[in-house]
Structures are given as structure tokens and as C-alpha cells.
Design a protein around this motif. Structure first.
Motif, PDB file in Angstrom:
ATOM      1  N   LEU A 234      -2.050  -4.909   0.544  1.00  0.00           N
ATOM      2  CA  LEU A 234      -1.666  -4.128  -0.372  1.00  0.00           C
ATOM      3  C   LEU A 234      -0.981  -2.863   0.225  1.00  0.00           C
ATOM      4  O   LEU A 234       0.124  -2.348  -0.159  1.00  0.00           O
ATOM      5  N   ARG A 235      -1.703  -2.208   1.429  1.00  0.00           N
ATOM      6  CA  ARG A 235      -1.024  -1.294   2.212  1.00  0.00           C
ATOM      7  C   ARG A 235       0.451  -1.570   2.607  1.00  0.00           C
ATOM      8  O   ARG A 235       1.357  -0.729   2.720  1.00  0.00           O
ATOM      9  N   ARG A 236       0.519  -2.789   3.138  1.00  0.00           N
ATOM     10  CA  ARG A 236       1.792  -3.421   3.970  1.00  0.00           C
ATOM     11  C   ARG A 236       2.848  -3.298   2.675  1.00  0.00           C
ATOM     12  O   ARG A 236       4.191  -2.947   2.819  1.00  0.00           O
ATOM     13  N   ALA A 237       2.495  -3.934   1.428  1.00  0.00           N
ATOM     14  CA  ALA A 237       3.507  -3.951   0.194  1.00  0.00           C
ATOM     15  C   ALA A 237       4.179  -2.719  -0.305  1.00  0.00           C
ATOM     16  O   ALA A 237       5.183  -2.412  -0.293  1.00  0.00           O
ATOM     17  N   HIS A 257     -10.244  -0.131  -5.624  1.00  0.00           N
ATOM     18  CA  HIS A 257      -9.477  -0.170  -4.574  1.00  0.00           C
ATOM     19  C   HIS A 257      -8.491   0.986  -4.646  1.00  0.00           C
ATOM     20  O   HIS A 257      -7.946   0.997  -3.684  1.00  0.00           O
ATOM     21  N   ARG A 258      -8.768   2.107  -5.569  1.00  0.00           N
ATOM     22  CA  ARG A 258      -8.093   3.247  -5.428  1.00  0.00           C
ATOM     23  C   ARG A 258      -8.050   3.934  -4.363  1.00  0.00           C
ATOM     24  O   ARG A 258      -7.186   4.709  -3.858  1.00  0.00           O
ATOM     25  N   ARG A 259      -9.450   3.929  -3.555  1.00  0.00           N
ATOM     26  CA  ARG A 259      -9.685   4.852  -2.542  1.00  0.00           C
ATOM     27  C   ARG A 259      -8.849   4.358  -1.123  1.00  0.00           C
ATOM     28  O   ARG A 259      -8.565   5.055  -0.166  1.00  0.00           O
ATOM     29  N   TRP A 260      -8.031   3.076  -1.326  1.00  0.00           N
ATOM     30  CA  TRP A 260      -7.297   2.496  -0.249  1.00  0.00           C
ATOM     31  C   TRP A 260      -5.908   3.275  -0.181  1.00  0.00           C
ATOM     32  O   TRP A 260      -5.006   2.872   0.666  1.00  0.00           O
ATOM     33  N   LEU A 261      -5.539   4.076  -1.059  1.00  0.00           N
ATOM     34  CA  LEU A 261      -4.291   4.404  -1.160  1.00  0.00           C
ATOM     35  C   LEU A 261      -4.214   6.001  -1.035  1.00  0.00           C
ATOM     36  O   LEU A 261      -3.287   6.829  -2.021  1.00  0.00           O
ATOM     37  N   ASP A 262      -4.700   6.534  -0.062  1.00  0.00           N
ATOM     38  CA  ASP A 262      -4.664   8.011   0.283  1.00  0.00           C
ATOM     39  C   ASP A 262      -3.300   8.376   0.935  1.00  0.00           C
ATOM     40  O   ASP A 262      -2.544   7.176   1.428  1.00  0.00           O
ATOM     41  N   ASP A 263      -2.539   9.384   0.877  1.00  0.00           N
ATOM     42  CA  ASP A 263      -1.306   9.715   1.460  1.00  0.00           C
ATOM     43  C   ASP A 263      -0.110   8.750   0.975  1.00  0.00           C
ATOM     44  O   ASP A 263       0.603   8.689   1.529  1.00  0.00           O
ATOM     45  N   LEU A 264      -0.200   8.563  -0.278  1.00  0.00           N
ATOM     46  CA  LEU A 264       1.019   7.841  -0.794  1.00  0.00           C
ATOM     47  C   LEU A 264       2.357   8.791  -0.636  1.00  0.00           C
ATOM     48  O   LEU A 264       2.131  10.006  -1.099  1.00  0.00           O
ATOM     49  N   PRO A 265       3.254   8.423  -0.486  1.00  0.00           N
ATOM     50  CA  PRO A 265       4.638   9.191  -0.571  1.00  0.00           C
ATOM     51  C   PRO A 265       4.825   9.823  -2.071  1.00  0.00           C
ATOM     52  O   PRO A 265       4.517   9.150  -2.919  1.00  0.00           O
ATOM     53  N   ALA A 266       5.784  10.521  -2.091  1.00  0.00           N
ATOM     54  CA  ALA A 266       6.189  11.423  -3.474  1.00  0.00           C
ATOM     55  C   ALA A 266       6.716  10.242  -4.447  1.00  0.00           C
ATOM     56  O   ALA A 266       6.750  10.537  -5.729  1.00  0.00           O
ATOM     57  N   ASN A 267       7.162   9.206  -4.118  1.00  0.00           N
ATOM     58  CA  ASN A 267       7.915   8.112  -4.770  1.00  0.00           C
ATOM     59  C   ASN A 267       6.845   7.226  -5.647  1.00  0.00           C
ATOM     60  O   ASN A 267       7.252   6.250  -6.066  1.00  0.00           O
ATOM     61  N   ALA A 268       5.752   7.447  -5.010  1.00  0.00           N
ATOM     62  CA  ALA A 268       4.800   6.373  -5.703  1.00  0.00           C
ATOM     63  C   ALA A 268       3.621   7.015  -6.692  1.00  0.00           C
ATOM     64  O   ALA A 268       3.284   8.410  -6.846  1.00  0.00           O
TER      65      ALA A 268
END
Length: 384
Positions: A234-237, A257-268
């Protein structure tokens, strides 16, 4: 008519059966789901009536697997043959432990028809012992005709003979929501039915309209996949998709699995537990593992796909989708770990309109298949 549904303990597999269950109910038939706890919430959210059956249990203990497992896509090779036979062993033994429970349930409820997941082979035993017709329901691409079926017969033929029937019975028919262009080459012909996207219930998100100046990419690796692989795919994709200019990336994940998505860029944007069919038609591309829920929803909506298969049927699906020109496949760990290759593949899918044209052609092929309401009438006729 009374229809007893026997799914595997996987929510996505039951979701593939839900539109037909609705069609049967709309025609006035009774539908009861023999429900292991793993799919109870899915069945109830779909408005289906359930009766409890025991959990089939998880995979056997052993060395952890390293994903992806491309050997699943080569059933003729030694490694692929072993993987599919082991899969059959786990599935069959897990459900066979509860054969007496299924028999008591069916004897008491007296169904006219068993609607059975194509891998829930215990349902075929129940149908044979009680002389009730069995309709197998495929969840998508069906690669079970080779070593999986062979191993299932090895385990179940002696059980059937000991109970007075000559072997594992053949089904009355096989229901196939997969368009012929995508189906496994060795899958026996089935009764076609139109795939109706159902990814659960939910509200249309307020961000559903895509920004006018950007293209939207959905990344959805699937809950079952991520439970097996962990966060890396997920993180690589997500990193590869977000690296492109002028895109908005919608990351579809479960709450777990939401906890795996910290520090997403502004376009996510994170779509937590949002049904895919509510927004996927606003996307120019889907990055997925090829799990049937995500992949077939994207196919039905005519959206090109970058497929990063991990196990089971996903390699067959990815290969056939790429052959149809509606997507690309990165089939192994080396390719899926290459950030540049991931980014270039996403860019190619966005920039080449041929992929979108081929995806629309597949969507039209799906749309031309008979709707579940037609199949409901066929099933009633067969049961009678």
C-alpha cells in the motif's frame, strides 16, 4: 423456493453473491446464509438473513509467506501446483470439520437449492447427500479447475463414498460473473450473469466530484490482501501515485489499515471504508492487487488498472486484463518494489488513451451479460 447460501468466510466472496441474493428475494424466494462469524457483518449489512455456522479457522501454522507469490499464476509448474493443492487442503479441511453441522442445518431448513461459493466444496457434499441441486457461484476469475479441484477430489471422494454416494458430486450449474475475455483459460463454461458492483453500504462522500484541473487515481489494495502482506504494498503504491504531477490520489482503506497512512502529501485523500462503487467512476485509474471486489468494480465501470497481484486468482486476472489492453501488471516483488517503474507505469496508463478504450470495451462486455434477475428465474426453473 428456499435457497441456502454457503459462502467461504471471506467478505468479498459473499459480496459477489449479494446481487443474486437480492434478485432471488425480489422474485419472492427465501434466502438464508449459512454464516461463519467472519462474514456475519457483511451479510447483515446487505440485508440478508443468516444462521450461524462455526468458523472455518485460519491458515495452518507455519513459516510466514513472502508476498507476492507469482507461482499462483503458474498452475502447471511445481511451485504453483503445490500452492494450489495446499490451498485446497486448507479450505476443504477447514469446512469439512463442520460437515455434520451443515447437514443438520440443511435437513432442518429443507432448501430447494444450495447456492455455494465455488471453493466451499463442502456444499457439494451436502447437496449430494441430501439430493438437493447445487449452484456454484464464482467470485470472479476461477483458477480452481486444476490442482485445486484435483486435491478437493482426493480429500472428499472417500468421504462421499463412505456416506453412500460415488464421489464429490458435480454441480447443477456454475454461475459466472466474469466476462469471457478475463476468465481463466481452463475454467469450465458457466452460466453468465452480469457483475453488479456491491462493496457494502455507505454515504456518497462530499469530495466525490474530482477537481477540474487534475486526474484522480484510486489506490485500493484490499483489506484481505493487506491483512496478509502488511503495509508495504500500500505504501509503495501511494508513494508512486502521489509523485506524479497534477493528480489527486484517493486511498481506499478499511479502518484497521488507516493507521498506516500517516504523513500523506497534500494531493492525497483517504476514503476510509467508503464503498468503491460510490466514487470509482470519477477515477482515471485504479492501482490494486487484482482482488475481485476492487478489480471487477473497476472493470464494470470502465476504469483502467495497474495490478500488483499478491496471491490466488490475482495473477490470472492481471495477466488477462493486460492481454485485453485495459491495464498493466507488475507481477513480482522486484517490479512492485521499483518506485520508478511503478511511477512510469501509472503515468503510461494515464497518458495512453488506448487503455481507457480497452477498459470501456470490457465494461460493455460485462454490461451485455444477463442480469441477476434473469438468473433468478433460471435457478427457480432448475430447482423445480
Amino acid at each position: 423456493m428456499r435457497v441456502l447460501v454457503i459462502p467461504l468466510p471471506y467478505p468479498t466472496h459473499l459480496m459477489a453473491m449479494v446481487p443474486l441474493c437480492w434478485a432471488l428475494r425480489a422474485h419472492g424466494h427465501e434466502v438464508l446464509v449459512a454464516c461463519p462469524p467472519e462474514v456475519l457483518a457483511t451479510a447483515h449489512a446487505a440485508g440478508l438473513t443468516t444462521v450461524a455456522v462455526p468458523s472455518h479457522g485460519g491458515p495452518p501454522d507455519g513459516a510466514p509467506l513472502r508476498f507476492p507469490l507469482p507461482a499462483f499464476g503458474d498452475r502447471l509448474g511445481d511451485a504453483g501446483r503445490w500452492l494450489w493443492r495446499e490451498t485446497a487442503t486448507t479450505v476443504v479441511r477447514g469446512s469439512l470439520n463442520h460437515l455434520p453441522h451443515y447437514l443438520r442445518l440443511a435437513e432442518g431448513w429443507r432448501p430447494s437449492l444450495l447456492l455455494v461459493d465455488v471453493c466451499a466444496v463442502v456444499g457439494r457434499v451436502v447437496g449430494g447427500l441430501l439430493d438437493v441441486p447445487v449452484a456454484l457461484h464464482r467470485w470472479g476469475v476461477d483458477p480452481t479447475a486444476g490442482p485445486f479441484a484435483e486435491r478437493a477430489h482426493e480429500l472428499l471422494d472417500p468421504v462421499c463414498r463412505a456416506r453412500g454416494i460415488p464421489g464429490l458430486p458435480d454441480p447443477a450449474l456454475v454461475i459466472d460473473p466474469c466476462p469471457p475475455s478475463l476468465q481463466a483459460v481452463d475454467a469450465p463454461p458457466g452460466e453468465p450473469v452480469r457483475y453488479v458492483p456491491y462493496n457494502g453500504g455507505g454515504a456518497v462522500p462530499d469530495w466525490v466530484a474530482p477537481p477540474a484541473s487534475t486526474r484522480r487515481i484510486c489506490v485500493c489494495m484490499g483489506r484481505m490482501v493487506l491483512d496478509a502482506t502488511g503495509p508495504d504494498p500500500l505504501r509503495r503504491a501511494v508513494a508512486a501515485a502521489c509523485a506524479l504531477p497534477d493528480v489527486e490520489v484517493v486511498v481506499a482503506v478499511s479502518g484497521a489499515h488507516r493507521r498506516w497512512l500517516d504523513d500523506l502529501p497534500a494531493n492525497a485523500v483517504v476514503a476510509e471504508s467508503v464503498p468503491l462503487h460510490l466514487f470509482l467512476d470519477t477515477c482515471a485509474l485504479v492501482v490494486c492487487a487484482g482482488g475481485s471486489g476492487t478489480a471487477f468494480t473497476a472493470t464494470r465501470l470502465g476504469v483502467p488498472q495497474l495490478v500488483l497481484p499478491q496471491y490466488f486468482d490475482q495473477f490470472d486476472y492481471a495477466r488477462n486484463l493486460a492481454a485485453a489492453g485495459a491495464g498493466l501488471c507488475l507481477p513480482d516483488e522486484r517490479a512492485q518494489s521499483d518506485h520508478r517503474l511503478l511511477t512510469d507505469s501509472i503515468a503510461a496508463l494515464l497518458d495512453d488513451t488506448g487503455f481507457a478504450s480497452a477498459a470501456v470495451k470490457l465494461a460493455d462486455e460485462m454490461a451485455s451479460m444477463p442480469p441477476p434477475t434473469d438468473l433468478a428465474r433460471t435457478l427457480a426453473s432448475r430447482a423445480a
